[in-house]
Design a protein around this motif. Structure first.
Motif, short mmCIF file in Angstrom:
data_model
loop_
_atom_site.label_atom_id
_atom_site.label_comp_id
_atom_site.label_asym_id
_atom_site.label_seq_id
_atom_site.Cartn_x
_atom_site.Cartn_y
_atom_site.Cartn_z
N SER A 121 0.80 -1.23 0.00
CA SER A 121 0.00 0.00 0.00
C SER A 121 0.83 1.28 0.00
N PHE A 122 2.07 1.20 0.51
CA PHE A 122 2.87 2.41 0.67
C PHE A 122 4.27 2.21 0.09
N PRO A 123 4.75 3.20 -0.68
CA PRO A 123 6.12 3.14 -1.19
C PRO A 123 7.10 3.52 -0.09
N PRO A 124 8.40 3.40 -0.36
CA PRO A 124 9.38 3.83 0.65
C PRO A 124 9.27 5.33 0.92
N SER A 125 9.47 5.77 2.16
CA SER A 125 9.60 4.93 3.33
C SER A 125 8.23 4.74 3.98
N ALA A 126 7.88 3.50 4.23
CA ALA A 126 6.57 3.18 4.81
C ALA A 126 6.63 3.07 6.32
N LEU A 127 7.72 3.54 6.94
CA LEU A 127 7.86 3.38 8.39
C LEU A 127 6.72 4.07 9.14
N ARG A 128 6.42 5.30 8.80
CA ARG A 128 5.38 6.02 9.54
C ARG A 128 4.01 5.37 9.37
N PRO A 129 3.57 5.05 8.16
CA PRO A 129 2.28 4.36 8.05
C PRO A 129 2.22 3.05 8.83
N VAL A 130 3.34 2.33 8.87
CA VAL A 130 3.37 1.07 9.62
C VAL A 130 3.21 1.33 11.12
N VAL A 131 3.93 2.31 11.64
CA VAL A 131 3.85 2.63 13.07
C VAL A 131 2.45 3.12 13.43
N GLU A 132 1.88 3.97 12.58
CA GLU A 132 0.54 4.48 12.87
C GLU A 132 -0.50 3.36 12.80
N ALA A 133 -0.33 2.43 11.86
CA ALA A 133 -1.24 1.28 11.79
C ALA A 133 -1.11 0.42 13.04
N TRP A 134 0.11 0.35 13.59
CA TRP A 134 0.32 -0.44 14.80
C TRP A 134 -0.42 0.18 15.99
N PHE A 135 -0.31 1.50 16.15
CA PHE A 135 -1.02 2.15 17.25
C PHE A 135 -2.54 2.02 17.08
N TYR A 136 -2.98 2.09 15.85
CA TYR A 136 -4.42 1.91 15.59
C TYR A 136 -4.85 0.49 16.00
N ALA A 137 -4.02 -0.49 15.66
CA ALA A 137 -4.34 -1.88 16.02
C ALA A 137 -4.37 -2.06 17.54
N LEU A 138 -3.43 -1.41 18.24
CA LEU A 138 -3.44 -1.49 19.70
C LEU A 138 -4.73 -0.91 20.27
N GLU A 139 -5.15 0.24 19.75
CA GLU A 139 -6.38 0.86 20.22
C GLU A 139 -7.58 -0.04 19.96
N GLU A 140 -7.63 -0.64 18.80
CA GLU A 140 -8.74 -1.55 18.47
C GLU A 140 -8.77 -2.74 19.41
N ASP A 141 -7.59 -3.30 19.72
CA ASP A 141 -7.52 -4.45 20.62
C ASP A 141 -7.98 -4.06 22.03
N VAL A 142 -7.58 -2.87 22.47
CA VAL A 142 -7.97 -2.40 23.80
C VAL A 142 -9.48 -2.19 23.88
N LEU A 143 -10.05 -1.55 22.85
CA LEU A 143 -11.49 -1.32 22.83
C LEU A 143 -12.26 -2.63 22.76
N ALA A 144 -11.71 -3.58 21.98
CA ALA A 144 -12.37 -4.89 21.86
C ALA A 144 -12.36 -5.63 23.20
N ALA A 145 -11.37 -5.30 24.06
CA ALA A 145 -11.29 -5.95 25.37
C ALA A 145 -12.20 -5.30 26.39
N GLY A 146 -12.92 -4.25 25.99
CA GLY A 146 -13.89 -3.64 26.87
C GLY A 146 -13.47 -2.34 27.53
N ALA A 147 -12.34 -1.77 27.14
CA ALA A 147 -11.89 -0.51 27.74
C ALA A 147 -12.77 0.65 27.28
N SER A 148 -12.95 1.63 28.14
CA SER A 148 -13.72 2.82 27.80
C SER A 148 -12.80 3.84 27.13
N GLU A 149 -13.39 4.90 26.59
CA GLU A 149 -12.60 5.94 25.94
C GLU A 149 -11.64 6.60 26.94
N ASP A 150 -12.09 6.78 28.18
CA ASP A 150 -11.24 7.41 29.19
C ASP A 150 -10.05 6.51 29.56
#
Length: 449
Positions: A121-150
């Motif tokens: 999906s991304f040409p070089p350098s794809a480091l930033r999109p990869v890192v941002e996708a990782w943080f997004y995945a962490l947030e999704e996993d946390v929300l899926a585990a039942g955490a609130s926005e706060d």
């Protein structure tokens, strides 16, 4: 490209066709669309696909590619990289060189890796999109585990620490930098976030203020680079990528560096191989390319016995029976027949988008393609193995383009092959000089004293 026959896709998009043709016109290996030219790599497909699948399942693989100049090493690795991308791998191709990317400085190799990192999906350098996708995945996993926005920030922090626990044992600053990057974004400080991400990518000379804000010190060193590679693999896996495919191209350049730097580089390569085989880098497919002189010569791998042992592969049998599962594989290179076959493939690919496809195929018929292949090989001392790049450049730029644009152009009447030294690589220039009979030895060179 490759020496034996195969079928290319029957439907080719205009963009893919143009990308391939434009690269060949420049005398370069295309960055994509290589399956259109992969006429002969089917013998490797099953074994390499199995290795890619093993890496996607959490394994790691090291592979050494062996071939003379012109045998298609760069083409082969980019073709394999495309197959990896289709499996959702991230890919990085690194040119080893004494000045730009010395192998004995792994921190520089890591920096080049992050600079050249690409995904489907991304040409070089794809480091930033990869890192941002990782943080997004962490947030999704946390929300899926039942955490609130706060609770989201604190829960993401806990998950980040847990995911990078193993990495932090070897490179604690990697996780610290990620936290600093996320904090800078949360504060709206884009400049600091960009600087911290650059430091995370191994860039030197990052502003001290950014490093202090992130809680890290100094620059990445040789030993820290391996820990950062572990961290990058973790981030890639958790952001949805199945692995990382890395090519260290032209390792034969190690033979031309100072002996102390060469010994350090060979030992660094031995260390990388051992780390891959130990399982430290799950999700890594590491490839090196080099000439037979590097693998067999006393100024190359044979200089370090432990490295030579790890690369040792039996090539005494008929090449037809080479084992594609071995740690080292060899590319057979081109002969006249396979060079012509490749030329016909390019001619047909070009004709599909030509103003008059029938005329292109008629004027540049099979016999003419064969004659041009013979002429180019002859201009390079009959060394057909080094001819593909120049042959395809001449075929596309000097012949096919003119036939397509000028209705009265006939290459048999209006074109005579010329080889200008300025368009040749060093190896090609030496061969052309030998044929032309110009001075090529030290005794033939006049010095002004």
């Amino acid at each position: 490209m490759s020496p034996t026959g195969s079928q290319r896709p029957t439907q080719v998009s205009a963009v893919r066709r143009r990308t391939v043709i434009d690269a060949l016109r420049r005398g370069a290996v295309p960055d994509s669309g290589l399956d259109l030219l992969a006429t002969g790599l089917d013998r490797f497909e099953a074994a390499l696909d199995a290795e890619l699948d093993a890496v996607a399942s959490g394994g790691s693989v090291f592979k050494a590619v062996r071939g003379e100049y012109g045998s298609g090493k760069t083409f082969f690795t980019r073709w394999l990289g495309e197959r990896a991308k289709r499996r959702n791998f991230a890919v990085a191709e690194i040119q080893i060189s004494e000045n730009e990317t010395p192998l004995h400085r792994l921190e520089t190799v890591y920096r080049r890796l992050t600079e050249r990192l690409a995904t489907s999906s991304f040409p070089p350098s794809a480091l930033r999109p990869v890192v941002e996708a990782w943080f997004y995945a962490l947030e999704e996993d946390v929300l899926a585990a039942g955490a609130s926005e706060d609770e989201l920030p604190s829960e993401v922090e806990k998950l980040l620490v847990a995911r990078l626990a193993e990495v932090s044992r070897h490179a604690p600053s990697f996780a610290t930098a990620l936290r600093g990057y996320r904090a800078a974004l949360a504060d709206g400080d884009e400049a600091t976030a960009a600087a911290v991400l650059a430091w995370l990518g191994g860039q030197p000379h990052v502003a001290a203020s950014a490093r202090r804000a992130a809680g890290v010190r100094g620059d990445l060193d040789h030993f820290g680079a391996l820990g950062f590679l572990q961290g990058l693999l973790t981030v890639l896996r958790d952001s949805g990528h199945t692995g990382l495919f890395v090519v260290l191209d032209e390792v034969e350049t190690l033979q031309r560096v100072r002996s102390d730097a060469r010994d350090k580089a060979l030992n660094a390569l031995r260390q990388l191989i051992d780390e891959v085989h130990s399982g430290r880098f799950p999700g890594l497919y590491l490839v090196i390319t080099g000439t037979p002189a590097f693998y067999d010569g006393q100024q190359g791998a044979q200089r370090l016995a432990p490295l030579a042992q790890r690369l040792a592969t039996d090539f005494t049998t008929d090449p037809r029976f080479d084992n594609p599962r071995a740690v080292q594989i060899r590319l057979p290179g081109f002969d006249q027949e396979s060079l012509v076959r490749l030329g016909l493939t390019i001619r047909d690919l070009y004709a599909e988008a030509a103003e008059s496809p029938e005329r292109v195929r008629r004027v540049v018929d099979d016999a003419y393609v064969a004659d041009l292949a013979v002429a180019v090989g002859g201009a390079l001392g009959g060394k057909v193995g080094v001819a593909p790049r120049l042959f395809l450049k001449k075929l596309v730029g000097d012949v096919l383009d003119r036939v397509d644009q000028f209705d009265d152009f006939d290459p048999r009447q209006h074109y005579r092959l010329t080889v200008d030294g300025r368009e040749l690589t060093d190896v090609e220039r030496n061969l052309a000089a030998t044929v032309a009979g110009v001075s090529v030895s030290a005794d033939d060179i006049d010095l002004e004293l």
